[in-house]
Motif scaffolding. Structure first.
Motif, mmCIF file in Angstrom:
data_model
loop_
_atom_site.group_PDB
_atom_site.id
_atom_site.type_symbol
_atom_site.label_atom_id
_atom_site.label_comp_id
_atom_site.label_asym_id
_atom_site.label_seq_id
_atom_site.Cartn_x
_atom_site.Cartn_y
_atom_site.Cartn_z
ATOM 1 N N GLU A 172 0.836 -1.211 0.000
ATOM 2 C CA GLU A 172 0.000 0.000 0.000
ATOM 3 C C GLU A 172 0.865 1.253 0.000
ATOM 4 N N ALA A 195 -14.285 -9.781 2.394
ATOM 5 C CA ALA A 195 -14.215 -8.932 3.589
ATOM 6 C C ALA A 195 -12.809 -8.960 4.172
ATOM 7 N N GLY A 196 -12.495 -7.989 5.019
ATOM 8 C CA GLY A 196 -11.209 -7.948 5.696
ATOM 9 C C GLY A 196 -11.401 -8.191 7.187
HETATM 10 P P1 ATP Z 1 -9.520 -0.242 -0.522
HETATM 11 O O1 ATP Z 1 -10.353 0.449 -1.576
HETATM 12 O O2 ATP Z 1 -9.838 0.190 0.884
HETATM 13 O O3 ATP Z 1 -8.057 -0.281 -0.838
HETATM 14 P P2 ATP Z 1 -10.167 -2.646 -1.888
HETATM 15 O O4 ATP Z 1 -11.451 -2.282 -2.568
HETATM 16 O O5 ATP Z 1 -8.905 -2.648 -2.680
HETATM 17 O O6 ATP Z 1 -9.982 -1.776 -0.553
HETATM 18 P P3 ATP Z 1 -10.728 -5.433 -1.913
HETATM 19 O O7 ATP Z 1 -9.722 -5.754 -2.926
HETATM 20 O O8 ATP Z 1 -12.178 -5.422 -2.303
HETATM 21 O O9 ATP Z 1 -10.358 -4.058 -1.204
HETATM 22 O O10 ATP Z 1 -10.498 -6.414 -0.673
HETATM 23 C C1 ATP Z 1 -11.557 -6.906 0.121
HETATM 24 C C2 ATP Z 1 -11.412 -6.481 1.557
HETATM 25 O O11 ATP Z 1 -10.099 -6.732 2.063
HETATM 26 C C3 ATP Z 1 -11.622 -4.986 1.815
HETATM 27 O O12 ATP Z 1 -12.982 -4.672 1.885
HETATM 28 C C4 ATP Z 1 -10.933 -4.804 3.146
HETATM 29 O O13 ATP Z 1 -11.779 -5.181 4.222
HETATM 30 C C5 ATP Z 1 -9.784 -5.776 3.068
HETATM 31 N N1 ATP Z 1 -8.550 -5.048 2.719
HETATM 32 C C6 ATP Z 1 -8.124 -4.704 1.487
HETATM 33 N N2 ATP Z 1 -6.949 -4.043 1.550
HETATM 34 C C7 ATP Z 1 -6.626 -3.972 2.876
HETATM 35 C C8 ATP Z 1 -5.524 -3.423 3.599
HETATM 36 N N3 ATP Z 1 -4.497 -2.841 2.980
HETATM 37 N N4 ATP Z 1 -5.513 -3.510 4.948
HETATM 38 C C9 ATP Z 1 -6.539 -4.124 5.600
HETATM 39 N N5 ATP Z 1 -7.604 -4.667 4.965
HETATM 40 C C10 ATP Z 1 -7.649 -4.607 3.627
#
Ligand code: ATP
Length: 435
Positions: free
Chosen positions: A180, A305-306
């Motif tokens: 990130e 979900a996270g």
């Molecule tokens: P964001 O827009 O916040 O970066 P995302 O849309 O890329 O998230 P997804 O790829 O849909 O996220 O991942 C599914 C779930 O995984 C997210 O809803 C979140 O709960 C979790 N998640 C994603 N990235 C992270 C992170 N860097 N740290 C903690 N949890 C995460």
């Protein structure tokens, strides 16, 4: 009232042993966290609650646990090598990097006005490493940025061995890694985190209906585990936000102290992933329906979900301050299934006379529930500690217990106390805990 300020939770987590900055004795490792004795129990409970609802209580979902390290072929097929990137801009004044899509306006949050950004560059979020003793392209491996690909590459294996047919799902809980650009907000965004994902394979004509079903039932899951409905919302992505393969995506968002933030995304991924892997692996990834003689590539609906973000949301929503006997107290009104401990056994005194009975009770209750045992400090302070870590019930063993075979049950939420026979203690607590 839920926590208004993230620091209330950050401080409680540090003070009570939920979450520590990682490698703190070396000054911490930026945006990494270690889960302590209480946090590791709670995080596990969040994941178990998800598995209970998504796998255990259904007959159409199976669980897998796939490898974290993956070959470049997997991520080439999935599109992650070419597309899994965020738009990165540099501030030419403070030299800091930002995600362009996260900047509210064109001003840099650090140097404010007078800044100038570079043009956006695509920054791939995958961590890359080497496997084996020989360096070079052939040895490159990636740490998975989502658990989902594990389900797609195992589709044929699972189909063959589990005897399921669409609509059916493959679920997985485990670590994912993303480099990130702007981690932050405590455990909300970190580079290493845990996901709870379901890939639900359906006949193409049923995709929209299952998407609707999963949006509703996933929202309900957060409410069932204690988040007030008004702290949650579903946000449907606009057409220009959708990934190229998505026929519709909605986020379940929680009202964090800094604003609405995503807990989970539910996406209609169509047949994109299975087709990509079928093409790249030259394997058949489809379903043959013997009843209708029909062969097709299932569509996928994915609730993703996270676990860490969800744990933060449960903590924020459960946080409360009230006044008991003229004294302020902090209490975590966690769902019993999520609390690190369901019960704490508290012998009133450290005297040898009470210990054997208290330990015996702890052993009996501990066979069913996670039970704390605490013989330190005055009883009032011990109750406050249990309130603050969210333990729904304390069982106090006192000198009368030796005479009347009874103990006191004290409730976290009301602080009400009642006397119960030791014989019926387990049944009584099970009834009050609801399981
Ligand atoms: P964001 O827009 O916040 O970066 P995302 O849309 O890329 O998230 P997804 O790829 O849909 O996220 O991942 C599914 C779930 O995984 C997210 O809803 C979140 O709960 C979790 N998640 C994603 N990235 C992270 C992170 N860097 N740290 C903690 N949890 C995460």
């Amino acid at each position: 009232m839920p926590a208004q300020d993230l620091d209330q939770i950050v401080n409680l987590c540090k003070r009570r042993g939920f979450v520590y900055p990682s490698g703190e004795i070396y000054g911490g490792f930026r945006s990494s966290y270690d889960y302590g004795p209480l946090g590791s129990l709670m995080l596990r409970n969040v994941k178990d609650a998800w598995v209970r609802t998504m796998v255990q209580q259904r007959d159409d979902v199976v669980l897998i646990d796939a490898a974290i390290l993956g070959s470049p072929q997997v991520f080439e097929a999935s599109g992650h090598l070419s597309n899994f990137s965020d738009p990165l801009v540099d501030c030419t004044v403070c030299k800091r990097r930002f995600r362009q899509d996260q900047l509210d306006d064109r001003d840099c949050p650090q140097s404010k006005k007078g800044c100038a950004f570079t043009d956006a560059r695509a920054f791939n979020l995958m961590f890359k490493t080497q496997a084996g003793p020989i360096e070079g392209e052939g040895a490159t491996v990636y740490m998975r940025p989502e658990t989902a690909q594990g389900m797609f590459v195992n589709f044929a294996n699972v189909l063959q061995t589990s005897r399921k047919k669409p609509p059916f799902g493959i679920a997985q809980v485990g670590k994912s890694f993303r480099n990130e650009i702007t981690p932050g907000n405590f455990i909300f965004r970190t580079r290493e985190f845990e996901q709870m994902e379901l890939e639900f394979f359906v006949p193409p004509s049923e995709s929209a209906q299952w998407y609707d079903y999963w949006c509703k039932s996933r929202l309900q899951w957060y409410i069932d585990y204690g988040i007030p409905a008004e702290m949650l919302r579903i946000r449907e992505h606009a057409k220009d936000e959708l990934s190229h393969y998505s026929a519709g995506t909605s986020d379940i968002e929680f009202k964090f102290p800094w604003g609405w933030g995503e807990l989970e995304g539910i996406a209609q991924r169509t047949d994109y992933d299975l087709k990509q892997h079928a093409e790249h692996s030259r394997q058949k990834l489809e379903y043959f329906d013997q009843a209708t003689n029909e062969r097709y590539v299932p569509y996928v609906v994915e609730p993703a979900a996270g676990a860490n973000r969800t744990m933060a949301a449960f903590l924020l929503a459960a946080y409360d301050e009230d006044v008991v006997n003229d004294e302020p107290r902090t209490v975590l009104r966690l769902h019993p299934r999520l609390a690190p401990f369901q019960i704490a056994v508290l012998p009133l005194s450290k005297k040898d006379t009470l210990m054997p009975l208290a330990k015996k009770i702890h052993a009996t209750l501990g066979a069913r529930y996670m039970c704390d045992f605490d013989e330190t400090q005055a009883i009032g302070r011990r109750y406050r500690r249990q309130d603050e870590i969210g333990t729904p019930f304390c069982v106090t063993v006192d000198f009368d217990s030796l005479e009347d075979d009874s103990v006191t049950i004290r409730e976290r939420d009301t602080t009400a106390q009642s006397r119960v026979k030791i014989d019926s203690l387990l049944a009584e607590l099970s009834q009050r805990l609801g399981y």
